[in-house]
Design a protein around this motif. Structure first.
Motif, mmCIF file in Angstrom:
data_model
loop_
_atom_site.group_PDB
_atom_site.id
_atom_site.type_symbol
_atom_site.label_atom_id
_atom_site.label_comp_id
_atom_site.label_asym_id
_atom_site.label_seq_id
_atom_site.Cartn_x
_atom_site.Cartn_y
_atom_site.Cartn_z
ATOM 1 N N SER A 23 0.724 -1.273 0.008
ATOM 2 C CA SER A 23 -0.026 -0.057 0.044
ATOM 3 C C SER A 23 0.812 1.272 -0.008
ATOM 4 N N TRP A 27 2.593 2.779 -6.905
ATOM 5 C CA TRP A 27 2.247 1.805 -8.117
ATOM 6 C C TRP A 27 2.156 2.705 -9.314
ATOM 7 N N SER A 30 -0.383 -1.246 -12.629
ATOM 8 C CA SER A 30 -0.326 -2.667 -12.400
ATOM 9 C C SER A 30 -1.467 -3.401 -12.778
ATOM 10 N N SER A 33 -4.469 -3.643 -10.401
ATOM 11 C CA SER A 33 -5.401 -2.189 -10.195
ATOM 12 C C SER A 33 -6.672 -2.033 -10.756
ATOM 13 N N SER A 36 -10.897 3.381 -9.485
ATOM 14 C CA SER A 36 -11.887 3.500 -8.219
ATOM 15 C C SER A 36 -13.165 4.434 -8.497
ATOM 16 N N ALA A 88 -5.242 3.323 0.825
ATOM 17 C CA ALA A 88 -4.981 2.551 -0.356
ATOM 18 C C ALA A 88 -6.056 1.670 -0.806
ATOM 19 N N THR A 89 -6.794 1.123 -0.065
ATOM 20 C CA THR A 89 -7.859 0.192 -0.581
ATOM 21 C C THR A 89 -9.304 0.556 -0.025
ATOM 22 N N SER A 173 -5.830 -2.983 -3.858
ATOM 23 C CA SER A 173 -6.361 -1.989 -4.550
ATOM 24 C C SER A 173 -7.675 -1.892 -4.188
#
Length: 213
Positions: A23, A27, A30, A33, A36, A88-89, A173
């Protein structure tokens, strides 16, 4: 048993360390990924993340100290943090997509209060009653006996889509985009009922379509 427990804790520690390092890395691109969600979800849609928590088994109890070492509970605590709090997630939707924990009545109340305090939504469910065939030495004290209670997810019709995550899932992610991915949103047609499922009292009518991706 102590050696196995140490190995499990060692593995969980490595997994947490890997997730933390991942995290923090910058990145750029990737294959893991997903984009979002940048805008509010449709008001007509109701999404939720979900997982299942059963009670610790006899193999996870420490009779000497009176405590338990429920690694699944610990994993769900980490998953709660990743889905709801980790920069990060965590879910980027507004309002945030909730994280449901489907819990059996035998789960310790202290576990449920800890998860609720972290932001998880606790959903109390009843176990699915199994035939006597399951009353075997290897299945009675194991988690596999409770695992079929995950089927209660299909009864949660108040939600448009549920994204089920096993308790030991580790995120790299955000997953919000999976709810609106066109390739994962194609419904399937329900098969027609057979002669054994026509009684409306024991087998209510099924919806014409369903989604399982």
């Amino acid at each position: 048993m102590q050696r196995l427990r140490r190995r499990l804790y060692h593995f969980l520690g490595l997994a947490i360390a890997f997730s933390t390092i991942a995290s923090l890395l910058p990145w750029q691109t990737s294959p893991l990924s997903w984009p979002s969600v940048q805008s509010p979800l449709s008001k007509d849609e109701k999404y939720a993340y979900a997982t299942f928590l059963g009670p610790p088994t006899v193999y996870e109890s420490d009779s000497a100290s009176g405590t338990d070492s429920d690694l699944y509970f610990t994993s769900i605590r980490l998953l709660t943090y990743q889905l709801l709090h980790s920069p990060a997630t965590r879910t980027a939707a507004q309002p945030p997509i909730p994280f449901l924990v489907l819990a059996l009545p035998s789960v310790p109340a202290s576990h449920l209060s800890t998860l609720a305090a972290a932001g998880a939504t606790i959903i109390q469910i009843q176990p699915i009653h199994l035939p006597s065939t399951f009353n075997q030495p290897l299945t009675t004290p194991s988690r596999s006996r409770n695992a079929l209670s995950k089927l209660r997810l299909w009864q949660m019709t108040a939600y448009t889509k549920l994204l089920f995550l096993d308790a030991n899932t580790m995120l790299l992610s955000p997953l919000d985009a999976l709810f609106t991915d066109a390739a994962l949103s194609i419904p399937a047609t329900t098969l027609p009922p057979n002669s054994n499922t026509t009684d409306p009292l024991t087998h209510p009518p099924l919806p014409p379509t369903y989604l399982l991706a």
